[in-house]
Design an enzyme around this catalytic site. Structure first.
Site, PDB file in Angstrom:
ATOM      1  CG  ASP A 171      -1.885  -1.150   1.260  1.00  0.00           C
ATOM      2  OD1 ASP A 171      -1.479  -2.243   0.810  1.00  0.00           O
ATOM      3  OD2 ASP A 171      -3.005  -1.010   1.748  1.00  0.00           O
ATOM      4  NE  ARG A 216      -0.522   1.769  13.116  1.00  0.00           N
ATOM      5  CZ  ARG A 216       0.084   1.196  12.091  1.00  0.00           C
ATOM      6  NH1 ARG A 216       1.222   1.677  11.628  1.00  0.00           N
ATOM      7  NH2 ARG A 216      -0.436   0.136  11.519  1.00  0.00           N
ATOM      8  CG  ASP A 225      -3.627   1.046  12.429  1.00  0.00           C
ATOM      9  OD1 ASP A 225      -3.414   1.151  13.652  1.00  0.00           O
ATOM     10  OD2 ASP A 225      -3.536  -0.022  11.816  1.00  0.00           O
ATOM     11  CB  SER A 268      -4.198  -7.425   7.336  1.00  0.00           C
ATOM     12  OG  SER A 268      -3.611  -6.260   7.852  1.00  0.00           O
TER      13      SER A 268
HETATM   14  N1  ARG Z   1      -6.859  -4.458  15.651  1.00  0.00           N
HETATM   15  C1  ARG Z   1      -5.571  -4.102  16.163  1.00  0.00           C
HETATM   16  C2  ARG Z   1      -5.546  -2.656  16.576  1.00  0.00           C
HETATM   17  O1  ARG Z   1      -6.380  -1.918  16.163  1.00  0.00           O
HETATM   18  C3  ARG Z   1      -4.468  -4.434  15.186  1.00  0.00           C
HETATM   19  C4  ARG Z   1      -4.403  -3.575  13.984  1.00  0.00           C
HETATM   20  C5  ARG Z   1      -3.411  -4.075  13.001  1.00  0.00           C
HETATM   21  N2  ARG Z   1      -3.165  -3.095  11.995  1.00  0.00           N
HETATM   22  C6  ARG Z   1      -2.812  -3.399  10.754  1.00  0.00           C
HETATM   23  N3  ARG Z   1      -2.591  -2.385   9.975  1.00  0.00           N
HETATM   24  N4  ARG Z   1      -2.729  -4.630  10.344  1.00  0.00           N
HETATM   25  O2  ARG Z   1      -4.681  -2.255  17.309  1.00  0.00           O
END
Ligand code: ARG
Length: 432
Positions: free
Chosen positions: A15, A94, A123, A175
């Site tokens: 991406d 993050r 995210d 993912s």
């Molecule tokens: N659901 C988890 C969270 O919101 C993991 C997110 C994983 N992110 C990703 N871009 N694969 O913290």
């Protein structure tokens, strides 16, 4: 006038890689920032790829020290979770990615801030809350919300059309997100709650994607973890730094049968998702520190301690690191954590449990707990019970909350016991 600068939070995946040439087409000068949060990938190699795809600059910034200084101690010491069982991970990293990205933008004298998150998840919120706190007024660009592409296939075709052949899988089942705290696995068959997931199959199919397993070993079947101020300082009596402890536990127990949590979670956006989280260090440290807290905090303090862990976990999950509310919860959390000193032995089989606790400020006393004779004043308990129930005395709701009238006869539980009549007419089983 030159092209406007754009600083992209670059991961090296499909991406954000496609975003490099796409941003150039939107007349941006692209600066890629790849932040090391413990993902154990060839970060320099990924940076060279960003340059190959047209970025003007590409840098690796190491956020691991900042994470270990500022957020991992609280994630451990407060046993912080979201919705009780997600031990965080992506959410902890993050803010530190955002910070490095903003630092580069400021060095450039200002820039548009871009990220690779979609419009469905947490995210995007974590990135954009961070931008708003750290660089108010800087333009924000989330290509997934505006570009013409719909999915992986489109991105692979786009890059191939530009002559970038980099072996991206068109079909990717899961993912994944890896950092120093956890590996998350989402998507694929996990998306349907009525799919009968076999975690071993999932683990097998994602195994090749992450690097933790390169150095994994078999850990011992019990581990003694020493804490100072709620933060681990030694394993098995050997003093170690926090990064060493977290890394050792994650590497040694990555494949342990208890190392993961499979969770249905409510994202901040309201979207529900199911995720598999591989987080052996978090599991062991949470169990140990919570056990320590139970031995040395009094009941009202322990209750608040547990709430602080939920609050800290929830605000990290929601991307509120750069906020007043985080500072307040953190200050309270650190105040409680000061009391968490000692060591906990965790046996790992068949599933981890705290088998021994040595707590220097414990208020757990044998004198109080024992079933044997002690100085405990049993007679005081009578007054304690009657005063504690005072607020319910005389309440008319008794019949409704009850399963039936007290006078009703209950059926005999079994025909092996004989019953005899009571003077009042009731029946009571007698010993056979
Ligand atoms: N659901 C988890 C969270 O919101 C993991 C997110 C994983 N992110 C990703 N871009 N694969 O913290």
């Amino acid at each position: 006038m030159g092209a406007e600068k754009c600083v992209l939070a670059y991961s090296g995946g499909l991406d954000t890689s496609a975003m490099v040439p796409w941003l150039l087409e939107q007349d941006y000068e692209v600066h890629a920032v790849l932040v090391d949060v413990g993902q154990e990938e060839d970060l320099a190699g990924l940076c060279r790829k960003a340059l190959r795809y047209g970025a003007t600059t590409a840098v690796v910034r190491d956020a691991k020290p900042a994470m270990f200084e500022h957020v991992i101690p609280l994630a451990i010491g407060l046993a912080a979770t979201y919705e009780g069982d997600y031990r965080l991970g992506t959410a902890l990293a993050r803010p530190f990615i955002t910070l490095e990205q903003v630092r580069v933008a400021k060095q450039l004298g200002g820039a548009t801030l871009a990220h690779g998150a979609t419009g469905k998840g947490n995210d995007q919120i974590r990135f954009e809350f961070g931008y708003r706190s750290l660089a108010p007024g800087y333009p924000i660009l989330a290509p997934w919300k505006t570009w013409e592409f719909g999915g992986r296939m489109d991105l692979v075709n786009y890059l191939t059309g530009k002559g970038y052949i980099d072996n991206y899988a068109v079909q990717k089942d899961y993912s994944l997100d890896e950092n120093l705290w956890h590996i998350s696995v989402e998507g694929g068959p996990l998306e349907e709650p009525d799919t009968n997931v076999n975690v071993e199959d999932v683990l097998r199919s994602v195994d090749g994607h992450f690097a933790w397993n390169n150095t994994y070993g078999e850990g011992p079947s019990a581990v003694e973890i020493a804490f100072e101020g709620g933060v681990p300082v030694a394993l098995g009596g050997v003093g170690k730094t926090l990064p060493e402890i977290v890394s050792q536990l994650n590497h040694q127990y990555r494949r342990a049968p208890w190392a993961w949590d499979l969770i249905i979670e409510n994202r901040f956006t309201g979207v529900k998702s199911r995720g598999l989280y591989i987080n052996p260090a978090a599991k062991l440290l949470h169990l140990a520190v919570d056990t320590l807290a139970r031995t040395c905090l009094n009941k009202p303090t322990y209750d608040r301690y547990a709430l602080l862990g939920q609050e800290f976990g929830t605000l990290m999950y929601r991307g509120e690191y750069f906020s007043d509310q985080r500072k307040i919860v953190q200050a309270a959390g650190l105040a409680v954590m000061k009391q968490l000193n000692g060591s906990v032995t965790v046996r790992l089989e068949p599933t981890p449990y705290a088998s021994k606790i040595v707590n220097t400020s414990s208020i757990f006393t044998k004198e109080m707990a024992t079933f044997e004779k002690s100085d405990y004043a049993h007679q005081d308990a009578a007054g304690f019970i009657s005063l504690s129930w005072l607020s319910n005395v005389g309440k008319p709701c008794v019949e409704e909350c009850y399963v039936g009238p007290v006078e009703a006869k209950s059926a005999a539980a079994s025909d092996v016991c004989t019953v005899e009549s009571l003077p009042g007419g009731g029946l009571v089983p007698s010993a056979v």
